[in-house]
Design a protein around this motif. Structure first.
Motif, PDB file in Angstrom:
ATOM      1  N   LEU A 142      -0.853   2.250  -9.401  1.00  0.00           N
ATOM      2  CA  LEU A 142      -1.451   3.513  -9.848  1.00  0.00           C
ATOM      3  C   LEU A 142      -2.100   3.358 -11.221  1.00  0.00           C
ATOM      4  N   ILE A 143      -1.397   2.725 -12.142  1.00  0.00           N
ATOM      5  CA  ILE A 143      -1.928   2.573 -13.501  1.00  0.00           C
ATOM      6  C   ILE A 143      -3.108   1.604 -13.527  1.00  0.00           C
ATOM      7  N   SER A 144      -2.933   0.428 -12.930  1.00  0.00           N
ATOM      8  CA  SER A 144      -4.021  -0.553 -12.967  1.00  0.00           C
ATOM      9  C   SER A 144      -5.226  -0.074 -12.172  1.00  0.00           C
ATOM     10  N   TRP A 204       5.861  -6.845  -0.414  1.00  0.00           N
ATOM     11  CA  TRP A 204       7.173  -7.487  -0.353  1.00  0.00           C
ATOM     12  C   TRP A 204       8.286  -6.455  -0.504  1.00  0.00           C
ATOM     13  N   GLY A 205       8.164  -5.573  -1.488  1.00  0.00           N
ATOM     14  CA  GLY A 205       9.214  -4.587  -1.745  1.00  0.00           C
ATOM     15  C   GLY A 205       9.450  -3.647  -0.584  1.00  0.00           C
ATOM     16  N   VAL A 206       8.384  -3.130  -0.007  1.00  0.00           N
ATOM     17  CA  VAL A 206       8.551  -2.151   1.068  1.00  0.00           C
ATOM     18  C   VAL A 206       9.017  -2.822   2.357  1.00  0.00           C
ATOM     19  N   LEU A 207       8.552  -4.054   2.618  1.00  0.00           N
ATOM     20  CA  LEU A 207       9.046  -4.767   3.799  1.00  0.00           C
ATOM     21  C   LEU A 207      10.517  -5.143   3.635  1.00  0.00           C
ATOM     22  N   GLY A 223       9.022   0.737  -6.045  1.00  0.00           N
ATOM     23  CA  GLY A 223       8.631   1.797  -6.979  1.00  0.00           C
ATOM     24  C   GLY A 223       7.874   1.269  -8.180  1.00  0.00           C
ATOM     25  N   ILE A 224       8.334   0.163  -8.746  1.00  0.00           N
ATOM     26  CA  ILE A 224       7.648  -0.438  -9.896  1.00  0.00           C
ATOM     27  C   ILE A 224       6.246  -0.883  -9.508  1.00  0.00           C
ATOM     28  N   SER A 225       6.121  -1.500  -8.342  1.00  0.00           N
ATOM     29  CA  SER A 225       4.801  -1.964  -7.907  1.00  0.00           C
ATOM     30  C   SER A 225       3.862  -0.784  -7.657  1.00  0.00           C
ATOM     31  N   ALA A 226       4.380   0.304  -7.101  1.00  0.00           N
ATOM     32  CA  ALA A 226       3.538   1.488  -6.877  1.00  0.00           C
ATOM     33  C   ALA A 226       3.035   2.046  -8.205  1.00  0.00           C
ATOM     34  N   HIS A 257      -3.613  -5.854 -10.504  1.00  0.00           N
ATOM     35  CA  HIS A 257      -3.727  -4.946  -9.362  1.00  0.00           C
ATOM     36  C   HIS A 257      -3.438  -5.688  -8.054  1.00  0.00           C
ATOM     37  N   LEU A 258      -4.017  -6.860  -7.882  1.00  0.00           N
ATOM     38  CA  LEU A 258      -3.784  -7.636  -6.665  1.00  0.00           C
ATOM     39  C   LEU A 258      -2.334  -8.101  -6.561  1.00  0.00           C
ATOM     40  N   LEU A 259      -1.768  -8.550  -7.668  1.00  0.00           N
ATOM     41  CA  LEU A 259      -0.369  -8.971  -7.651  1.00  0.00           C
ATOM     42  C   LEU A 259       0.560  -7.790  -7.351  1.00  0.00           C
ATOM     43  N   ALA A 260       0.199  -6.612  -7.827  1.00  0.00           N
ATOM     44  CA  ALA A 260       1.007  -5.419  -7.537  1.00  0.00           C
ATOM     45  C   ALA A 260       0.973  -5.100  -6.040  1.00  0.00           C
TER      46      ALA A 260
END
Length: 151
Positions: free
Chosen positions: A57-59, A20-23, A50-53, A11-14
């Motif tokens: 959500l899952i974690s 990083w992805g959105v920036l 998208g993958i991180s989101a 969860h924290l790594l996501a």
């Protein structure tokens, strides 16, 4: 106990990957030229976002409602959890316009057609606002982890 630790770490790594992805997507939007050069960088960063989101959500769902953490009753009565979910919903609402545009970009690029770059400045701003909201979600999460309550 190991599963609890693993889910918390994922969860924290996501969150880190999401930030990083959105920036990166926001910066890539700013570099897209009027002829669409640089669009692939936007799409790559958007994939990570998208993958991180999805991982968040899952974690997060497993941690809050899957019996791996304090339990649903704790989270549903924790004001910081409500703040965190409100921020998440705001991000989802902000994401609608860029998501629709980027789906259109993907279709256009697959057909070797031009893409609409008319709103890249707006999408860059939206991405950076979403980054701020992600940071605020982490702040709320750390307060929850420390048992902060209000009222």
């Amino acid at each position: 106990m190991l599963v609890h630790w693993f889910l918390a770490a994922v969860h924290l790594l996501a969150y880190a990957l999401a930030l990083w992805g959105v920036l990166t997507r926001g910066m890539a939007f700013r570099r897209v030229a009027s002829d669409g050069v640089g669009a692939r960088s936007v799409l790559l960063a958007d994939n990570f976002w998208g993958i991180s989101a999805l991982i968040l959500l899952i974690s997060g769902g497993l941690r809050a409602f899957g019996g791996y953490e304090k339990g649903a009753d704790y989270y549903l009565h924790q004001p910081l959890f409500h703040l965190k979910m409100t921020l998440f919903v705001i991000i989802l609402l902000l994401e609608i316009a860029p998501m629709v545009a980027l789906i259109k970009w993907r279709i256009a690029l697959s057909r070797s057609a031009p893409i609409d770059v008319g709103r890249v400045s707006l999408f860059a701003r939206i991405s950076h606002i979403e980054a701020l909201l992600i940071i605020l979600m982490v702040v709320a999460a750390t307060g929850m982890a420390r048992g902060m309550t209000f009222g």
